[in-house]
Scaffold this motif. Structure first.
Motif, mmCIF file in Angstrom:
data_model
loop_
_atom_site.group_PDB
_atom_site.id
_atom_site.type_symbol
_atom_site.label_atom_id
_atom_site.label_comp_id
_atom_site.label_asym_id
_atom_site.label_seq_id
_atom_site.Cartn_x
_atom_site.Cartn_y
_atom_site.Cartn_z
ATOM 1 N N LEU A 1 0.964 -1.173 0.018
ATOM 2 C CA LEU A 1 -0.117 0.096 0.062
ATOM 3 C C LEU A 1 0.778 1.217 0.023
ATOM 4 C CD1 LEU A 1 -3.086 0.801 -0.077
ATOM 5 C CD2 LEU A 1 -2.790 0.893 2.505
ATOM 6 N N ILE A 2 1.742 1.366 0.800
ATOM 7 C CA ILE A 2 2.958 2.250 1.021
ATOM 8 C C ILE A 2 3.399 2.575 -0.466
ATOM 9 C CG2 ILE A 2 4.938 3.300 2.037
ATOM 10 C CD1 ILE A 2 3.946 1.907 4.480
ATOM 11 N N GLU A 3 3.850 1.297 -1.087
ATOM 12 C CA GLU A 3 4.721 1.629 -2.188
ATOM 13 C C GLU A 3 3.902 2.086 -3.601
ATOM 14 O OE1 GLU A 3 6.860 -1.379 -5.607
ATOM 15 O OE2 GLU A 3 6.359 -2.202 -3.655
ATOM 16 N N ASP A 4 2.557 1.537 -3.288
ATOM 17 C CA ASP A 4 1.573 2.115 -4.378
ATOM 18 C C ASP A 4 1.321 3.740 -4.403
ATOM 19 O OD1 ASP A 4 1.199 -0.635 -5.313
ATOM 20 O OD2 ASP A 4 -0.791 -0.626 -4.440
ATOM 21 N N ALA A 5 1.220 4.024 -2.934
ATOM 22 C CA ALA A 5 1.108 5.267 -2.977
ATOM 23 C C ALA A 5 2.378 6.349 -3.367
ATOM 24 C CB ALA A 5 0.810 5.724 -1.500
ATOM 25 N N GLN A 6 3.529 5.822 -3.062
ATOM 26 C CA GLN A 6 4.652 6.449 -3.288
ATOM 27 C C GLN A 6 4.921 6.511 -4.866
ATOM 28 O OE1 GLN A 6 7.611 4.099 -1.253
ATOM 29 N NE2 GLN A 6 7.853 5.626 0.543
ATOM 30 N N VAL A 7 4.501 5.218 -5.598
ATOM 31 C CA VAL A 7 4.337 5.406 -7.065
ATOM 32 C C VAL A 7 3.653 6.363 -7.617
ATOM 33 C CG1 VAL A 7 3.851 3.895 -9.096
ATOM 34 C CG2 VAL A 7 5.423 3.171 -7.303
ATOM 35 N N ALA A 8 2.512 6.353 -7.050
ATOM 36 C CA ALA A 8 1.442 7.491 -7.632
ATOM 37 C C ALA A 8 1.980 8.925 -7.441
ATOM 38 C CB ALA A 8 0.123 7.188 -6.807
ATOM 39 N N GLY A 9 2.450 9.059 -6.194
ATOM 40 C CA GLY A 9 3.124 10.277 -6.101
ATOM 41 C C GLY A 9 4.378 10.846 -6.738
ATOM 42 N N ASP A 10 4.910 9.875 -7.010
ATOM 43 C CA ASP A 10 6.060 10.027 -8.079
ATOM 44 C C ASP A 10 5.803 10.423 -9.524
ATOM 45 O OD1 ASP A 10 8.013 9.912 -6.064
ATOM 46 O OD2 ASP A 10 8.378 7.646 -6.542
ATOM 47 N N ALA A 11 4.643 9.764 -9.934
ATOM 48 C CA ALA A 11 3.911 9.788 -11.225
ATOM 49 C C ALA A 11 3.382 11.171 -11.526
ATOM 50 C CB ALA A 11 2.850 8.591 -11.673
ATOM 51 N N TYR A 12 2.609 11.545 -10.337
ATOM 52 C CA TYR A 12 2.141 12.918 -10.376
ATOM 53 C C TYR A 12 3.056 14.002 -10.436
ATOM 54 C CZ TYR A 12 -0.100 17.187 -8.775
ATOM 55 O OH TYR A 12 -0.763 18.241 -8.874
ATOM 56 N N ARG A 13 4.211 13.744 -9.746
ATOM 57 C CA ARG A 13 5.299 14.831 -9.847
ATOM 58 C C ARG A 13 5.986 14.754 -11.180
ATOM 59 N NH1 ARG A 13 5.498 13.552 -4.288
ATOM 60 N NH2 ARG A 13 6.979 11.536 -4.672
ATOM 61 N N SER A 14 6.070 13.484 -11.803
ATOM 62 C CA SER A 14 6.745 13.520 -13.191
ATOM 63 C C SER A 14 5.777 14.065 -14.227
ATOM 64 C CB SER A 14 7.316 12.120 -13.517
ATOM 65 O OG SER A 14 7.690 11.972 -14.793
ATOM 66 N N VAL A 15 4.810 13.856 -14.169
ATOM 67 C CA VAL A 15 3.663 14.531 -15.080
ATOM 68 C C VAL A 15 3.547 15.989 -14.768
ATOM 69 C CG1 VAL A 15 1.278 14.521 -16.107
ATOM 70 C CG2 VAL A 15 2.467 12.317 -15.401
ATOM 71 N N LEU A 16 3.596 16.316 -13.681
ATOM 72 C CA LEU A 16 3.554 17.874 -13.402
ATOM 73 C C LEU A 16 4.691 18.522 -13.949
ATOM 74 C CD1 LEU A 16 2.210 20.360 -11.753
ATOM 75 C CD2 LEU A 16 3.586 19.692 -9.979
ATOM 76 N N GLY A 17 5.872 17.891 -14.050
ATOM 77 C CA GLY A 17 7.101 18.744 -14.529
ATOM 78 C C GLY A 17 7.010 18.471 -15.994
ATOM 79 N N ARG A 18 6.415 17.635 -16.915
ATOM 80 C CA ARG A 18 6.074 17.727 -18.054
ATOM 81 C C ARG A 18 5.181 18.813 -18.503
ATOM 82 N NH1 ARG A 18 5.233 12.073 -18.380
ATOM 83 N NH2 ARG A 18 3.060 12.248 -18.895
ATOM 84 N N VAL A 19 4.254 19.037 -17.756
ATOM 85 C CA VAL A 19 3.209 20.018 -18.010
ATOM 86 C C VAL A 19 3.734 21.409 -17.810
ATOM 87 C CG1 VAL A 19 1.112 21.114 -17.067
ATOM 88 C CG2 VAL A 19 1.208 18.520 -17.453
ATOM 89 N N THR A 20 4.684 21.711 -16.920
ATOM 90 C CA THR A 20 5.218 22.834 -16.484
ATOM 91 C C THR A 20 6.204 23.056 -17.736
ATOM 92 O OG1 THR A 20 5.134 22.517 -14.307
ATOM 93 C CG2 THR A 20 6.676 24.088 -15.115
ATOM 94 N N LYS A 21 6.954 21.980 -18.068
ATOM 95 C CA LYS A 21 7.824 22.317 -19.508
ATOM 96 C C LYS A 21 7.100 22.506 -20.687
ATOM 97 C CE LYS A 21 11.827 19.563 -17.805
ATOM 98 N NZ LYS A 21 12.586 18.450 -17.563
ATOM 99 N N GLY A 22 5.879 21.937 -20.585
ATOM 100 C CA GLY A 22 4.854 22.142 -21.827
ATOM 101 C C GLY A 22 4.257 23.657 -22.039
ATOM 102 N N TYR A 23 3.999 24.164 -20.708
ATOM 103 C CA TYR A 23 3.788 25.586 -20.797
ATOM 104 C C TYR A 23 4.746 26.629 -21.346
ATOM 105 C CZ TYR A 23 -1.045 24.884 -18.644
ATOM 106 O OH TYR A 23 -2.216 24.765 -18.193
ATOM 107 N N GLU A 24 5.986 26.287 -20.725
ATOM 108 C CA GLU A 24 7.197 26.940 -21.153
ATOM 109 C C GLU A 24 7.569 27.088 -22.536
ATOM 110 O OE1 GLU A 24 10.238 25.339 -18.507
ATOM 111 O OE2 GLU A 24 9.476 26.267 -16.661
ATOM 112 N N ARG A 25 7.490 25.900 -23.132
ATOM 113 C CA ARG A 25 7.700 25.804 -24.395
ATOM 114 C C ARG A 25 6.633 26.269 -25.320
ATOM 115 N NH1 ARG A 25 10.153 23.670 -28.639
ATOM 116 N NH2 ARG A 25 9.081 22.304 -30.415
ATOM 117 N N ALA A 26 5.255 26.068 -25.049
ATOM 118 C CA ALA A 26 4.385 26.918 -25.707
ATOM 119 C C ALA A 26 4.546 28.178 -25.800
ATOM 120 C CB ALA A 26 2.969 26.307 -25.303
ATOM 121 N N LYS A 27 4.859 28.829 -24.655
ATOM 122 C CA LYS A 27 4.923 30.120 -24.315
ATOM 123 C C LYS A 27 6.282 30.740 -25.230
ATOM 124 C CE LYS A 27 5.907 34.071 -21.260
ATOM 125 N NZ LYS A 27 7.195 34.411 -22.142
#
Length: 345
Positions: free
Chosen positions: A126-152
């Motif tokens: 359960l802990i591992e699943d929660a950590q993986v989910a958190g890591d996935a969220y942070r990874s996608v958030l980084g892509r979204v942030t870079k995507g906004y910067e590239r679009a600008k």
């Protein structure tokens, strides 16, 4: 015969002897016209490339934002499940305990060592699943942030190209008008000298009517600029199915061939649109116009004024231009660039 030959000889001498003071400005204007054409071509190519890159970047951004929302829901669900397990053992902990267990900062954990040990032993997955989910969220958030910067950055690049295009087209208009005046003045001076020398004057050679109302004509008045952008990326996964001919706002738009203006309409993408049904069986589509010069059903000749250049529809954030399509037999579009090049240069 001798008189005619003498007249032709005099004409040749007079044309060759146009004062350098007149020829120099004309040559300067022609030189600037050639340079402007190259500058406009480069800016047009840059704008088309930036728009294609921006379309791809925005489509990727839309996809990543969807992934981010899904990852956020997964992370919240995993954290809530872990908090439920913690609450069963330690009612006062709640989500704060889950946050402490998932946080990478070891300084937040020592106060709950005993409970953490029990949880890790009983609920490691359960802990591992929660950590993986958190890591996935942070990874996608980084892509979204870079995507906004590239679009600008791409929007800034496109705006810069639009600025150069509009400034270049404005100067090109001035140069074109100057060239016309200088050429007319040169011809008038040469004709006046010939007329003063010859007696009687030679008969007129006859006028040229730009094709005599037949054949094909460029779709816009000069100055204009265009590149082959067939198949370039557009938003929503679309592909460019026309040629964008850049020209000053309000420039005159002409019929490409003899035919009938079969339809006039508007749409969110194309803005003010016009369909020309050619006598050759080909349908031609004009988009982003600012207005019409003829009504539906009008029979027109190649080179006849039919509309005015604009940036309506989804072209409002780019340079004014006509999006031009060629549909043989009214069917699927083909690349218009090879059709435009022979008549537009």
């Amino acid at each position: 015969m001798r008189r005619i030959l003498f007249g032709l000889a005099v004409l040749a001498l007079l044309l060759a002897g146009v004062p350098a003071v007149q020829a120099a400005p004309l040559e300067d204007a022609r030189r600037r016209q050639r340079a402007l054409k190259a500058e406009l071509q480069a800016a047009t190519a840059e704008l088309q490339a930036a728009e294609a890159d921006l379309a791809r970047a925005e489509d990727q951004l839309v996809h990543d934002k969807g992934q981010l929302a899904a990852a956020d829901r997964q992370a919240i669900g995993a954290k809530a499940a872990l908090a439920d397990q913690a609450a069963a053992m330690y009612r006062s902990g709640g989500l704060a305990i889950a946050d402490a267990l998932l946080d990478r900062d070891p300084a937040l954990v020592p106060g709950r060592v005993e409970m953490a040990t029990v949880l890790v032993t009983r609920h490691a997955q359960l802990i591992e699943d929660a950590q993986v989910a958190g890591d996935a969220y942070r990874s996608v958030l980084g892509r979204v942030t870079k995507g906004y910067e590239r679009a600008k950055a791409l929007r800034d690049q496109a705006r810069s190209a639009v600025g150069r295009l509009e400034a270049g087209l404005e100067e090109a208009q001035v140069v074109e008008a100057r060239l016309v005046r200088l050429e007319q003045r040169r011809q008038a001076q040469a004709a006046a000298k010939v007329k003063a020398t010859l007696d009687p004057p030679p008969p007129p050679s006859g006028g040229g009517g730009g094709g005599g109302g037949s054949g094909k004509a460029c779709i816009l008045e000069r100055p204009y600029s265009y590149v082959d952008s067939w198949g370039a990326a557009r938003s929503g996964g679309r592909r460019h199915q026309g040629t964008d001919v850049m020209a000053p706002h309000g420039a005159r738009v002409f019929a490409f061939v003899n035919g009938v203006v079969s339809r006039e309409s508007t749409s969110s993408n194309g803005g003010i649109q016009l369909y020309l049904q050619g006598d050759n069986g080909v349908e031609y589509f004009y988009a982003h116009l600012s207005g019409y010069a003829v009504s539906t059903g009008t029979r027109v000749r190649a080179g006849q004024l039919i509309a005015y250049n604009g940036q309506t529809g989804n072209a409002r954030y780019t340079a004014p231009h006509v999006h031009f399509e060629v549909h043989p037999g009214g069917g699927s579009p083909v690349n218009p660039y090879p059709h435009l090049k022979p008549v537009c240069g």
